[in-house]
Design a protein around this motif. Structure first.
Motif, short mmCIF file in Angstrom:
data_model
loop_
_atom_site.label_atom_id
_atom_site.label_comp_id
_atom_site.label_asym_id
_atom_site.label_seq_id
_atom_site.Cartn_x
_atom_site.Cartn_y
_atom_site.Cartn_z
N GLY A 177 40.67 68.86 38.04
CA GLY A 177 41.96 68.79 38.70
C GLY A 177 42.42 70.10 39.31
N LEU A 178 41.85 71.21 38.83
CA LEU A 178 42.24 72.52 39.33
C LEU A 178 41.30 73.04 40.42
N ILE A 179 40.12 72.43 40.53
CA ILE A 179 39.12 72.94 41.47
C ILE A 179 39.57 72.86 42.93
N LEU A 183 39.52 76.16 45.41
CA LEU A 183 38.57 76.27 46.51
C LEU A 183 39.30 76.34 47.86
N ALA A 184 40.46 75.70 47.92
CA ALA A 184 41.23 75.73 49.18
C ALA A 184 41.70 77.14 49.52
N LYS A 185 41.79 77.99 48.52
CA LYS A 185 42.19 79.39 48.76
C LYS A 185 41.05 80.20 49.37
N GLY A 188 36.95 80.96 45.60
CA GLY A 188 36.09 80.52 44.51
C GLY A 188 36.79 80.09 43.25
N PHE A 189 35.97 79.76 42.22
CA PHE A 189 36.47 79.29 40.94
C PHE A 189 37.04 80.43 40.10
N PHE A 190 38.04 80.11 39.29
CA PHE A 190 38.46 81.01 38.22
C PHE A 190 39.13 80.20 37.11
N GLN A 191 40.37 79.76 37.32
CA GLN A 191 41.05 78.98 36.29
C GLN A 191 40.35 77.66 36.03
N SER A 192 39.68 77.12 37.02
CA SER A 192 39.03 75.82 36.88
C SER A 192 37.70 75.90 36.12
N LYS A 193 37.28 77.09 35.75
CA LYS A 193 36.04 77.25 34.99
C LYS A 193 36.33 78.03 33.71
#
Length: 339
Positions: A177-179, A183-185, A188-193
């Motif tokens: 739900g956070l990805i 990614l729209a920013k 890359g990933f951070f909170q979503s991983k």
């Protein structure tokens, strides 16, 4: 050899040598105090560990044996200098994009995808997955990973292959739900991983015998969700980029230090050129929930399988040709996080 890290109250734990049947271990800290110390001095340490392993396999009582309890183990590296996860099963990427109506660039078949994960707080293989909110879309991702020795910048494929020291399994927890928002920013990933977990035991490539071809593990990855078979995809099938290619990709512009972890990405198999089928329907199933949701979206217009909820349990394991567990099992439950 089979190596593990025993929890002993310190951040990096204690290096132990595990018997082939995963029933016992012996203390190896006199040879190297931790897994990272062993990797830092591999050329000197590995022959001594192998000698001890051979003595134990021959029935020697030179070292005291202890019953192995996988709940008392860290991930082989409780923290690492580098954790870079690829997406070598391009079938998985293709399905993700198809489900949201996006075309996949042709370069994805020739240039590996890879992200740099958080490596400072891995979970133990039997530690709970603590999350504050199930609305984040909690998913497991069953993967294979290798731990490298030192890899020079610009390493060749052969150099990359020679740098593989150990192999293990991964649960790369993802918050689906956070990805999209991250990614729209475009960064890359951070909170979503969040923190990943690795198998109780890491093994040297020779432990896999013919199942290891120098770059791929040719065995099914067993993923169970709530004690029911969810995935049995073969890790050696449909892997577009092998581990030597992934390591060389990671080292293109920087050296990798000993103890770097390189992941395969979600293990995923096609079926007759199209998406795979659930295990219950005779297929190889899936190594993450997102993939079956993608297929449901493609076929039915919307996903039906929910992401993981509090109380759900995932088990990830790999068996040899005789049905013996190779790495031990990642076995985790999702629980409510309470600060």
């Amino acid at each position: 050899m089979k190596l593990a890290t025993l929890k002993n109250g310190t951040r990096d734990g204690q290096l132990v040598l595990v018997t082939k049947d995963l029933k016992e271990y012996v203390d190896a800290s006199a040879i190297a105090p931790t897994m990272q110390a062993a990797l830092d001095n591999w050329d000197k340490v590995a022959p001594r560990l192998k000698e001890l392993a051979d003595e134990i396999a021959a029935g020697s009582t030179i070292a005291k044996r202890f019953a192995l309890d996988e709940t008392k183990l860290h991930s082989p590296l409780p923290r690492a200098f580098q954790w870079a996860d690829g997406s070598a099963y391009v079938n998985h990427v293709e399905l993700v994009r198809k489900a949201r109506g996006a075309e996949m660039p042709e370069t994805f078949w020739t240039d590996p995808l890879m992200y740099q994960g958080g490596s400072d707080s891995f979970l133990g293989p039997r530690d709970d997955i603590r999350m504050a909110d199930t609305a984040w879309g909690i998913d497991m991702e069953g993967e294979i990973a290798v731990i490298t020795g030192d890899v020079p910048m610009g390493a060749s494929i052969d150099q990359a292959r020679d740098a593989i020291r150990l192999i293990m399994l991964v649960n790369d927890v993802s918050l689906r739900g956070l990805i999209p928002g991250e990614l729209a920013k475009g960064f890359g990933f951070f909170q979503s991983k969040p923190s990943s977990a690795f198998s109780p035991v890491a093994v040297t490539p020779d432990e896999l015998g013919d199942a290891w071809d120098g770059g791929k593990v040719h065995l099914p990855l067993c993923v169970d969700l709530n004690e029911k078979p969810f995935g049995r995809a073969n890790a050696g099938v449909d892997m577009t980029f092998d581990f030597a290619q992934l390591i060389a990709h990671a080292a293109k512009t920087r050296p990798l230090c000993a103890g770097s972890i390189i992941g395969s990405g979600t293990v995923s198999n096609k079926l007759d050129g199209g998406p795979g089928k659930p295990v219950a329907q005779g297929g190889a199933g899936y190594s993450c929930i997102a993939e079956i949701r993608m297929i449901e979206t493609i076929e039915n217009g919307k996903p039906e399988t929910p992401f993981m909820q509090f109380g759900d349990r995932v088990r990830i394991e790999m068996l040899d040709a005789d049905g013996q567990s190779i790495f031990g099992a990642i076995d985790q439950s999702v629980v409510k996080y309470a600060p």
